[in-house]
Design an enzyme around this catalytic site. Sequence first.
Site, PDB file in Angstrom:
ATOM      1  N   ASP A   1      49.499  41.931  39.198  1.00 42.76           N
ATOM      2  CA  ASP A   1      50.742  41.194  38.955  1.00 42.76           C
ATOM      3  C   ASP A   1      51.657  42.005  38.040  1.00 42.76           C
ATOM      4  O   ASP A   1      52.876  42.048  38.231  1.00 42.76           O
ATOM      5  CB  ASP A   1      50.431  39.824  38.332  1.00 42.76           C
ATOM      6  CG  ASP A   1      49.490  39.015  39.205  1.00 42.76           C
ATOM      7  OD1 ASP A   1      49.654  39.059  40.436  1.00 42.76           O
ATOM      8  OD2 ASP A   1      48.580  38.362  38.662  1.00 42.76           O
TER       9      ASP A   1
ATOM     10  N   HIS B   1      46.571  33.708  38.120  1.00 41.46           N
ATOM     11  CA  HIS B   1      46.729  34.692  39.196  1.00 41.46           C
ATOM     12  C   HIS B   1      46.793  34.004  40.561  1.00 41.46           C
ATOM     13  O   HIS B   1      45.928  34.187  41.404  1.00 41.46           O
ATOM     14  CB  HIS B   1      45.593  35.726  39.158  1.00 41.46           C
ATOM     15  CG  HIS B   1      45.645  36.669  40.318  1.00 41.46           C
ATOM     16  ND1 HIS B   1      46.637  37.617  40.455  1.00 41.46           N
ATOM     17  CD2 HIS B   1      44.866  36.791  41.410  1.00 41.46           C
ATOM     18  CE1 HIS B   1      46.446  38.272  41.586  1.00 41.46           C
ATOM     19  NE2 HIS B   1      45.372  37.801  42.189  1.00 41.46           N
TER      20      HIS B   1
HETATM   21  P1  NAI Z   1      36.845  42.978  51.986  1.00 39.08           P
HETATM   22  O1  NAI Z   1      36.355  41.915  52.892  1.00 39.08           O
HETATM   23  O2  NAI Z   1      37.488  44.180  52.570  1.00 39.08           O
HETATM   24  O3  NAI Z   1      35.661  43.488  51.063  1.00 39.08           O
HETATM   25  C1  NAI Z   1      34.817  42.616  50.384  1.00 39.08           C
HETATM   26  C2  NAI Z   1      33.464  43.274  50.250  1.00 39.08           C
HETATM   27  O4  NAI Z   1      32.627  42.374  49.540  1.00 39.08           O
HETATM   28  C3  NAI Z   1      32.787  43.580  51.594  1.00 39.08           C
HETATM   29  O5  NAI Z   1      32.394  44.933  51.639  1.00 39.08           O
HETATM   30  C4  NAI Z   1      31.586  42.640  51.596  1.00 39.08           C
HETATM   31  O6  NAI Z   1      30.456  43.183  52.245  1.00 39.08           O
HETATM   32  C5  NAI Z   1      31.340  42.488  50.112  1.00 39.08           C
HETATM   33  N1  NAI Z   1      30.522  41.326  49.779  1.00 39.08           N
HETATM   34  C6  NAI Z   1      30.489  40.100  50.333  1.00 39.08           C
HETATM   35  N2  NAI Z   1      29.535  39.344  49.761  1.00 39.08           N
HETATM   36  C7  NAI Z   1      28.969  40.115  48.804  1.00 39.08           C
HETATM   37  C8  NAI Z   1      27.911  39.913  47.878  1.00 39.08           C
HETATM   38  N3  NAI Z   1      27.265  38.754  47.790  1.00 39.08           N
HETATM   39  N4  NAI Z   1      27.598  40.936  47.059  1.00 39.08           N
HETATM   40  C9  NAI Z   1      28.253  42.103  47.114  1.00 39.08           C
HETATM   41  N5  NAI Z   1      29.238  42.364  47.975  1.00 39.08           N
HETATM   42  C10 NAI Z   1      29.585  41.376  48.814  1.00 39.08           C
HETATM   43  O7  NAI Z   1      37.846  42.256  50.925  1.00 39.08           O
HETATM   44  P2  NAI Z   1      38.878  42.949  49.916  1.00 39.08           P
HETATM   45  O8  NAI Z   1      40.190  43.079  50.569  1.00 39.08           O
HETATM   46  O9  NAI Z   1      38.236  44.132  49.329  1.00 39.08           O
HETATM   47  O10 NAI Z   1      39.016  41.773  48.819  1.00 39.08           O
HETATM   48  C11 NAI Z   1      37.960  41.426  47.967  1.00 39.08           C
HETATM   49  C12 NAI Z   1      38.354  40.289  47.041  1.00 39.08           C
HETATM   50  O11 NAI Z   1      39.373  40.666  46.137  1.00 39.08           O
HETATM   51  C13 NAI Z   1      38.884  39.047  47.747  1.00 39.08           C
HETATM   52  O12 NAI Z   1      38.352  37.907  47.137  1.00 39.08           O
HETATM   53  C14 NAI Z   1      40.366  39.111  47.476  1.00 39.08           C
HETATM   54  O13 NAI Z   1      40.998  37.856  47.540  1.00 39.08           O
HETATM   55  C15 NAI Z   1      40.371  39.655  46.089  1.00 39.08           C
HETATM   56  N6  NAI Z   1      41.667  40.225  45.665  1.00 39.08           N
HETATM   57  C16 NAI Z   1      42.022  40.074  44.360  1.00 39.08           C
HETATM   58  C17 NAI Z   1      43.207  40.557  43.891  1.00 39.08           C
HETATM   59  C18 NAI Z   1      43.563  40.393  42.457  1.00 39.08           C
HETATM   60  O14 NAI Z   1      44.712  40.690  42.112  1.00 39.08           O
HETATM   61  N7  NAI Z   1      42.683  39.963  41.573  1.00 39.08           N
HETATM   62  C19 NAI Z   1      44.146  41.255  44.777  1.00 39.08           C
HETATM   63  C20 NAI Z   1      43.662  41.415  46.112  1.00 39.08           C
HETATM   64  C21 NAI Z   1      42.473  40.885  46.537  1.00 39.08           C
END
Ligand code: NAI
Length: 339
Positions: A175, A202
């Site tokens: 942000d 957030h």
């Molecule tokens: P993605 O689906 O590309 O990657 C997520 C990864 O987490 C996958 O490799 C999956 O295998 C893994 N995963 C699932 N369950 C798991 C477990 N129990 N233990 C370990 N790994 C596990 O998703 P992406 O795009 O990387 O997003 C991840 C998270 O980050 C989402 O919740 C998203 O909303 C959040 N996010 C947060 C932001 C922020 O500003 N704080 C900004 C953008 C995304």
Amino acid sequence: VRSAVSRSSSSNHLLTRTFATESVPERKVAVLGAAGGIGQPLALLMKLNPLVSKLALYDIGATPGVAADVGHVNTRSEVTGYMGEEQLGKALEGSDVVIIPAGVPRKPGMTRDDLFNINAGIVKSLCTAIAKYCPNALVNMISNPVNSTVPIAAEVFKKAGTYDEKKLFGVTTLDVVRAKTFYAGKANVPVAEVNVPVVGGHAGITILPLFSQATPKANLTDDTIVALTKRTQDGGTEVVEAKAGKGSATLSMAYAGALFADACLKGLNGVPDVVECSFVQSTVTELPFFASKVKLGKNGVESVLDLGPLSDFEKEGLEKLMPELKASIEKGIQFANAN
Ligand code: NAI
């Protein structure tokens, strides 16, 4: 002559090594969800960080490939991939900082809260393991909805008897990164010099950028401030829509996550005056968690800074966000205690 040369070069080498170890302590960073859209570029950026000596990459699948790939980069840290729950303990053991981008991202039409059911469970199980294997680590929570996943983590740690409010952070750096970029564009100032605090939470209107405190100062109209605020609040949705079903922010998030982890490491290493915005346990408002500027130190949060003077528009925004943020925090606490 030859032996003298080699002796002197080897003692130089030793001197250099001693100096290097003294000035830059050993630090282990674990990334949970390291094979994902955020996890992979974040793993690369952490591999580039000279403050890291060990980098543990954990996911439920695909981490051996990511670790082999990133591990070939010729920088300081030693990279290890861990896959599946039975390897989670090893990944976490000895960690100074644990970054959590595990979970599912948004698709068009979804709010961050729509992710709650899946991600809440993932965060809960990962935090249970953190309490067991590295209870002293600083936890950087990226998994959404951050407004609820941070309270979930706190409850899990409380139950395990390991909760230290100084060591739990919701990562809201993206942000701030967005607010800086958008402000620099409108204010026509060099982006590298821009500072904008972003407070609240957030998600949507809970994200409250304080453009009245932005530096360098610029005389922006009220309409421009309103538009900048809305664009910062909707920045995530802008990316979700542009990606059209292929996820949410990953590259800019990895950058933001790497910035925040770097700030945590600098704080741990005793670098003075490290300040970043983060969603932490707080007494700045009546809510138990709130994002604001946080000073980082050797134990994590050194102090949570006040909001400072707000414009009338920001005061209004603050009042509007409180009920939504309160509900998201309560939802997290309830989930943690019911499951
Ligand atoms: P993605 O689906 O590309 O990657 C997520 C990864 O987490 C996958 O490799 C999956 O295998 C893994 N995963 C699932 N369950 C798991 C477990 N129990 N233990 C370990 N790994 C596990 O998703 P992406 O795009 O990387 O997003 C991840 C998270 O980050 C989402 O919740 C998203 O909303 C959040 N996010 C947060 C932001 C922020 O500003 N704080 C900004 C953008 C995304």
